[in-house]
Scaffold this motif. Structure first.
Motif, PDB file in Angstrom:
ATOM      1  N   LYS A 155       7.670   2.169  23.159  1.00  0.00           N
ATOM      2  CA  LYS A 155       9.007   2.777  23.091  1.00  0.00           C
ATOM      3  C   LYS A 155       9.045   3.960  22.111  1.00  0.00           C
ATOM      4  O   LYS A 155       8.480   3.922  21.019  1.00  0.00           O
ATOM      5  CB  LYS A 155      10.091   1.759  22.679  1.00  0.00           C
ATOM      6  N   TYR A 156       9.738   4.985  22.563  1.00  0.00           N
ATOM      7  CA  TYR A 156       9.964   6.165  21.726  1.00  0.00           C
ATOM      8  C   TYR A 156      10.947   5.821  20.591  1.00  0.00           C
ATOM      9  O   TYR A 156      11.724   4.889  20.732  1.00  0.00           O
ATOM     10  CB  TYR A 156      10.536   7.305  22.575  1.00  0.00           C
ATOM     11  N   PRO A 157      10.890   6.615  19.486  1.00  0.00           N
ATOM     12  CA  PRO A 157      10.004   7.746  19.196  1.00  0.00           C
ATOM     13  C   PRO A 157       8.595   7.302  18.799  1.00  0.00           C
ATOM     14  O   PRO A 157       8.424   6.193  18.267  1.00  0.00           O
ATOM     15  CB  PRO A 157      10.704   8.451  18.036  1.00  0.00           C
ATOM     16  N   LEU A 173       5.966  14.343  15.968  1.00  0.00           N
ATOM     17  CA  LEU A 173       6.937  13.324  16.344  1.00  0.00           C
ATOM     18  C   LEU A 173       7.529  13.713  17.688  1.00  0.00           C
ATOM     19  O   LEU A 173       8.000  14.843  17.855  1.00  0.00           O
ATOM     20  CB  LEU A 173       8.044  13.243  15.288  1.00  0.00           C
ATOM     21  N   VAL A 174       7.488  12.783  18.655  1.00  0.00           N
ATOM     22  CA  VAL A 174       8.040  13.069  19.982  1.00  0.00           C
ATOM     23  C   VAL A 174       9.014  11.964  20.386  1.00  0.00           C
ATOM     24  O   VAL A 174       8.819  10.789  20.050  1.00  0.00           O
ATOM     25  CB  VAL A 174       6.936  13.234  21.043  1.00  0.00           C
ATOM     26  N   ASN A 175      10.055  12.354  21.115  1.00  0.00           N
ATOM     27  CA  ASN A 175      11.136  11.430  21.443  1.00  0.00           C
ATOM     28  C   ASN A 175      11.234  11.086  22.920  1.00  0.00           C
ATOM     29  O   ASN A 175      12.029  10.221  23.296  1.00  0.00           O
ATOM     30  CB  ASN A 175      12.475  12.026  20.978  1.00  0.00           C
ATOM     31  N   ASN A 176      10.478  11.782  23.778  1.00  0.00           N
ATOM     32  CA  ASN A 176      10.534  11.520  25.204  1.00  0.00           C
ATOM     33  C   ASN A 176       9.294  12.071  25.896  1.00  0.00           C
ATOM     34  O   ASN A 176       8.461  12.726  25.261  1.00  0.00           O
ATOM     35  CB  ASN A 176      11.810  12.124  25.819  1.00  0.00           C
ATOM     36  N   GLU A 179       8.728  15.964  25.612  1.00  0.00           N
ATOM     37  CA  GLU A 179       8.224  16.400  24.302  1.00  0.00           C
ATOM     38  C   GLU A 179       6.763  16.004  24.118  1.00  0.00           C
ATOM     39  O   GLU A 179       5.987  16.743  23.512  1.00  0.00           O
ATOM     40  CB  GLU A 179       9.078  15.805  23.186  1.00  0.00           C
ATOM     41  N   LYS A 204       3.607   4.070  16.971  1.00  0.00           N
ATOM     42  CA  LYS A 204       5.045   3.898  16.916  1.00  0.00           C
ATOM     43  C   LYS A 204       5.600   4.606  15.686  1.00  0.00           C
ATOM     44  O   LYS A 204       5.056   4.486  14.586  1.00  0.00           O
ATOM     45  CB  LYS A 204       5.381   2.400  16.843  1.00  0.00           C
ATOM     46  N   GLU A 207      11.511   4.115  11.875  1.00  0.00           N
ATOM     47  CA  GLU A 207      12.677   4.788  11.321  1.00  0.00           C
ATOM     48  C   GLU A 207      12.828   4.490   9.819  1.00  0.00           C
ATOM     49  O   GLU A 207      12.532   3.405   9.354  1.00  0.00           O
ATOM     50  CB  GLU A 207      13.946   4.319  12.052  1.00  0.00           C
TER      51      GLU A 207
END
Length: 498
Positions: A155-157, A173-176, A179, A204, A207
C-alpha cells in the motif's frame, strides 16, 4: 609497539580532516593531508605535518581518485588511512586497496563494508539476526512492473530506493502508480550518476517517523557496545540538519532494548571499528532498522559531549588491535547535546548552495560550546564540495540549557559573504514544537518552518529598522542639546522603543 600506527593519511578535506588531525597530534601520531587545486590554502593542509597534491578541484579527479590517494600514501610512508566521512569513506574497493597494500584502514573491513553498503544483503543479515526492518520488497525489483506490484501489496505511500544510494540521493517518495512510473527512471539515473551502478528496492513509507540512530563500536576481539542514540529527525531532502542526544522519546528501557538490537546488527555483518545503525521510529513506538553507516558520522561530536569519549581515538585504538577499554555497563550518558550543521545555502531557494569568499567570520565559543569548522577570515566556500561549513555543538546539564546555549551561539556566529542555515535554526530552536520534542522527518513541512522563518526575518528587519531610526533621532536630539547625559539617553530609548 612496532606495528602500532605511527603516521595517518587523512583521505578527506575540511572540518573532518582537521578533526582527525587534532586527535592524532594529541596521540603523537604524524599526519598527512591531501588536497586538490581548490584546497591549496585550506586549514587542513596547514595543520598537517605533510601535504600532497592529488589533482584538480572536481572530486573524481582528487578526493575520489583512489590511485592518486594511494600514490600519496606510499610516497608519504603513512601506515594508516582515516577516510573521514563522504568521498571514499564507504567505498569497499578503496578499503580493499588499502588492505592489499598493507595499509591500516581505520574503519571496518572491506568485506563488512561491502555487505553494509548493499541494502538488500544487509537487510537479509538483519532479518536473520532478528533485527526488525521496514516492510518492503524481499529482493531487488527487476523492473518498474514488479515495483508496482509490490507497492500495491504493501500500500502507498512507498519509497523507491537505490541499493547504492546514500545521503538522501537515490530516494523518492511516491503516492500512486503514476508517480512510481515517473520516479523509477529518476532514482535509477541518480544512483548511476552518484555511485556508478543501480539496483532498486521498494519500502513502505511510514507516516510521521523519527530518525534515530545508534553509535556502535566493535573491536577485533568481538567485544561490542553501543554508545547511545542520537535523534536526527530534523532534515531537508532526507539530509540531516539538527541532531540531539539523548532523544526525547527514548527512555532507558527503550535505549537498552534497541541497543541490544544494535549489538546484534554489528555482529551480523562482522563489523569492526566505529559505525552507526540507523532506525526509523514509527509513531506507534516501533523501531525499524534501515542501514549501517560504515564510517564516522558527521554528528559524532554530540556523542563525544555526552559520553566523554574521543571517538577518533577510539577508532585508532581499535585499528591498532586494542580491545575496547570498557563494557556496556561502564558507559553512562551525561547531560544533553545538540548539533546544528551550519550549511552554506539559501533556505528560500530550496536550500541551493551558496558559495564564494568569506571575508570575515566570528566563531562562537564559551562554556558548553564546540565548533568544528574549516572557516577562517579570507577563506572560500567552494562550489565543488558539500555545503557543510561547520558543526556547531552545545552541551548542557539539561536539554533547555543546551538549547539556550545553542541559540546564543547561533546569534554569535557571523559568516560574511555567503547565505547560511543559521536563521532557520534559530526559528526551529525557538519553536514550541522543538522545545516539547515533537519531532519527525517532515518537521520543516509539518510545522511550516520556512514560512515561520520568513515571518521571523520580517519582524527582525522591522525591529532593526526601528532601532536604527530611534538611534538617529536620539543623536539628533543630542546635537540640539536636548539629550545631555546617560539618564536622558536611557529615557529617550524607553520612549522610542516602548
Amino acid at each position: 609497539m612496532s606495528d602500532m600506527i605511527k603516521k595517518v593519511l587523512i583521505s578527506n578535506r575540511g572540518e573532518i580532516a582537521l578533526r582527525v588531525i587534532r586527535t592524532c597530534k594529541a596521540l603523537g601520531i604524524k599526519t598527512v593531508a591531501v588536497y586538490s587545486d581548490e584546497d591549496y590554502n585550506s586549514l587542513h593542509v596547514k595543520k598537517a605535518d605533510e601535504a600532497y597534491h592529488i589533482g584538480k578541484a572536481a572530486p573524481k579527479e582528487s578526493y575520489l581518485n583512489q590511485e592518486k590517494i594511494m600514490q600519496a600514501i606510499l610516497a608519504s610512508g603513512a601506515d594508516a588511512v582515516h577516510p573521514g566521512y563522504g568521498f571514499l569513506s564507504e567505498n569497499s574497493d578503496f578499503a580493499k586497496l588499502c588492505e592489499d597494500n598493507k595499509i591500516n584502514f581505520i574503519g571496518p573491513s572491506s568485506e563488512s563494508m561491502d555487505l553494509c553498503g548493499d541494502k538488500m544483503r544487509c537487510k537479509a543479515a538483519m532479518l536473520k539476526a532478528k533485527v526488525p526492518t521496514v516492510p518492503g520488497s524481499p529482493d531487488l525489483v527487476k523492473d518498474v512492473e514488479e515495483a508496482l506490484d509490490i507497492a500495491n501489496q504493501i500500500k502507498y505511500p512507498v519509497l523507491l530506493k537505490s541499493v547504492y544510494g546514500g545521503g538522501g540521493r537515490g530516494i523518492r517518495l511516491v503516492n500512486n502508480d503514476k508517480e512510481l512510473r515517473e520516479a523509477y527512471d529518476t532514482v535509477t539515473g541518480e544512483s548511476i550518476a552518484a555511485f556508478g551502478k543501480s539496483a532498486i528496492l521498494v519500502e513502505k513509507f511510514l507516516e510521521k517517523t523519527r530518525h534515530i540512530e545508534y553509535q556502535m563500536a566493535r573491536d577485533k576481539h568481538g567485544n561490542t557496545v553501543h554508545l547511545f542514540e542520537r535523534e536526527c529527525s530534523i532534515q531537508r531532502r532526507n539530509q540531516k540538519l539538527i541532531e540531539q542526544t539523548p532523544s526525547p522519546v527514548v527512555d532507558q528501557k527503550t535505549r537498552d532494548m534497541v541497543g541490544e538490537l544494535v549489538v546484534n546488527a554489528a555482529k551480523a555483518v562482522d563489523y569492526t571499528n566505529l559505525g552507526t545503525a540507523e532506525f526509523l521510529r514509527a509513531d506507534n513506538g516501533e523501531f525499524y532498522f534501515i542501514e549501517i553507516n560504515a564510517r564516522l558520522q558527521v554528528e559524532h561530536p554530540i556523542t563525544e559531549l555526552v559520553s566523554g569519549l574521543d571517538l577518533v581515538k577510539l577508532q585508532i585504538d581499535i585499528a591498532n588491535g586494542e580491545p575496547l577499554p570498557f563494557k556496556q555497563k561502564d558507559l553512562r550518558m551525561n547531560g544533553y547535546a545538540i548539533e546544528c550543521r551550519i550549511n552554506a545555502e539559501d533556505t528560500f531557494l530550496d536550500f541551493a548552495p551558496s558559495t564564494g569568499p568569506v571575508p570575515d567570520v566570528t566563531i562562537p565559543s564559551g562554556p558548553g560550546v564546540r565548533c568544528d569548522t574549516y572557516l577562517y577570515p579570507g577563506c572560500t566556500v567552494s562550489p565543488f564540495y558539500d555545503s557543510l561549513m561547520a558543526k556547531l555543538c552545545t552541551w548542557g546539564q539539561t536539554f533547555d540549557e543546551s538549547r539556550l546555549r545553542m541559540l546564543n551561539a547561533l546569534n554569535d556566529f557571523y559568516i560574511q559573504g555567503v547565505e547560511t542555515s543559521i536563521p532557520l535554526y534559530k526559528t526551529i530552536l525557538k519553536s514550541e514544537e522543538y522545545k516539547r520534542g515533537d519531532l519527525s522527518t517532515d518537521f520543516l513541512k509539518r510545522y511550516n518552518m520556512i514560512e515561520r522563518l520568513a515571518q521571523d526575518l520580517k519582524e527582525e528587519k522591522l525591529a532593526n529598522k526601528d532601532t536604527a531610526l530611534a538611534a538617529a533621532i536620539i543623536h539628533s536630539e543630542y546635537l540640539k542639546g536636548r539629550v545631555k547625559n546617560s539618564a536622558d539617553t536611557d529615557r529617550s530609548w524607553k520612549n522610542m522603543l516602548g
